[in-house]
Design a protein around this motif. Structure first.
Motif, PDB file in Angstrom:
ATOM      1  N   THR A 130       0.768  -1.151   0.099  1.00 24.03           N
ATOM      2  CA  THR A 130      -0.134  -0.066   0.197  1.00 24.03           C
ATOM      3  C   THR A 130       0.905   1.137  -0.106  1.00 24.03           C
ATOM      4  O   THR A 130       0.599   2.135  -0.806  1.00 24.03           O
ATOM      5  N   ALA A 131       1.762   1.136   0.507  1.00 22.74           N
ATOM      6  CA  ALA A 131       2.863   2.271   0.686  1.00 22.74           C
ATOM      7  C   ALA A 131       3.491   2.499  -0.578  1.00 22.74           C
ATOM      8  O   ALA A 131       3.622   3.799  -0.941  1.00 22.74           O
ATOM      9  N   GLU A 142      -6.695  11.304  -2.374  1.00 28.26           N
ATOM     10  CA  GLU A 142      -6.279  10.217  -1.492  1.00 28.26           C
ATOM     11  C   GLU A 142      -5.778   9.064  -1.979  1.00 28.26           C
ATOM     12  O   GLU A 142      -6.341   7.825  -2.224  1.00 28.26           O
ATOM     13  N   ALA A 143      -4.514   9.231  -1.992  1.00 35.59           N
ATOM     14  CA  ALA A 143      -3.471   8.187  -2.581  1.00 35.59           C
ATOM     15  C   ALA A 143      -3.599   6.890  -1.969  1.00 35.59           C
ATOM     16  O   ALA A 143      -3.763   5.879  -2.562  1.00 35.59           O
ATOM     17  N   GLU A 144      -3.542   6.876  -0.650  1.00 37.93           N
ATOM     18  CA  GLU A 144      -3.492   5.742   0.163  1.00 37.93           C
ATOM     19  C   GLU A 144      -4.648   4.851   0.064  1.00 37.93           C
ATOM     20  O   GLU A 144      -4.799   3.618  -0.218  1.00 37.93           O
ATOM     21  N   ARG A 148      -5.271   1.057  -1.614  1.00 37.09           N
ATOM     22  CA  ARG A 148      -5.991  -0.028  -1.232  1.00 37.09           C
ATOM     23  C   ARG A 148      -7.066  -0.568  -2.159  1.00 37.09           C
ATOM     24  O   ARG A 148      -7.234  -1.692  -2.112  1.00 37.09           O
ATOM     25  N   LEU A 149      -7.700   0.355  -2.780  1.00 40.00           N
ATOM     26  CA  LEU A 149      -8.702  -0.070  -3.612  1.00 40.00           C
ATOM     27  C   LEU A 149      -7.969  -0.852  -4.899  1.00 40.00           C
ATOM     28  O   LEU A 149      -8.502  -1.855  -5.352  1.00 40.00           O
ATOM     29  N   TRP A 154      -6.520  -5.670  -7.857  1.00 42.21           N
ATOM     30  CA  TRP A 154      -5.338  -6.688  -8.369  1.00 42.21           C
ATOM     31  C   TRP A 154      -5.817  -8.221  -7.954  1.00 42.21           C
ATOM     32  O   TRP A 154      -5.765  -9.021  -8.625  1.00 42.21           O
ATOM     33  N   GLN A 155      -6.272  -8.185  -6.743  1.00 42.98           N
ATOM     34  CA  GLN A 155      -6.338  -9.469  -6.239  1.00 42.98           C
ATOM     35  C   GLN A 155      -7.703 -10.030  -6.899  1.00 42.98           C
ATOM     36  O   GLN A 155      -7.738 -11.505  -7.263  1.00 42.98           O
ATOM     37  N   GLY A 156      -8.630  -9.066  -7.027  1.00 43.95           N
ATOM     38  CA  GLY A 156      -9.927  -9.525  -7.846  1.00 43.95           C
ATOM     39  C   GLY A 156      -9.758 -10.038  -9.023  1.00 43.95           C
ATOM     40  O   GLY A 156     -10.174 -11.165  -9.616  1.00 43.95           O
TER      41      GLY A 156
END
Length: 188
Positions: A130-131, A142-144, A148-149, A154-156
């Motif tokens: 995430t970082a 809202e970069a963080e 996270r999204l 990616w995992q999806g």
């Protein structure tokens, strides 16, 4: 006096991981590892204590490799939104090109969820990733949160690739994350 180890830990743990990925975590018994490594079962018991200890050691070794690869890819990534796509696409290379191979990886992930030490490694990896993505997405609002999204996307996309098997996994991931990024940034 303790017996001399005939195989370095790293080489042995690679053998255990290969067995886990080929046949699943339940197949990694002392007997099976003894057969592929040439070490005796009692030597393996001396090194790891239990089958669970051996499995944990192998999976910690895998996490160490993934952390090193993530750091390398993150350092090389352009600090742009497109660099974020490139970073995750590069990390997707190790997922294989066959959905059955990817499915074996999901069995390994099950072991990570079961073990609190391994689960903590996964959480730490998500934080580091995430970082790294936040640095690439610094120009976005809202970069963080965007990072996270993007991790979830990616995992999806990896899961959906497993069902559809549309081309190479890295190409599919790149396509899906580029579409996500286009939508996130409201680009035509």
């Amino acid at each position: 006096m303790p017996r001399t180890r005939t195989l370095p830990d790293e080489q042995l743990l690679e053998m255990v991981l290969a067995l886990i990925h080929a046949e699943g975590p339940d197949a990694a018994s002392f007997g099976a590892v003894a057969k592929v490594s040439g070490l005796s079962g009692s030597t393996l018991v001396q090194r790891f204590g239990t089958k669970a200890g051996m499995l944990r050691a192998a999976l910690i070794h895998a996490w160490d490799r993934l952390d090193a690869e993530t750091a390398k890819v993150s350092a090389a990534a352009d600090k742009t939104p497109e660099g974020a796509v490139g970073l995750l696409t590069a990390l997707s290379q190790d997922y294989g090109e066959d959905p059955a191979t990817y499915a074996q990886g999901l069995l390994v992930l099950r072991e990570d969820f079961r073990d609190p030490v391994l689960r903590a490694r996964g959480a730490a990896w998500a934080k580091a990733l995430t970082a790294a993505l936040s640095e690439c997405l610094a120009s976005t609002p809202e970069a963080e949160t965007s990072a996270r999204l993007m991790l979830s996307q990616w995992q999806g996309s990896l899961l959906w690739w497993g069902f559809t098997s549309q081309g190479r996994v890295a190409d599919y991931v790149e396509q899906e994350l580029s579409l996500f990024l286009k939508t996130l940034l409201h680009r035509p």
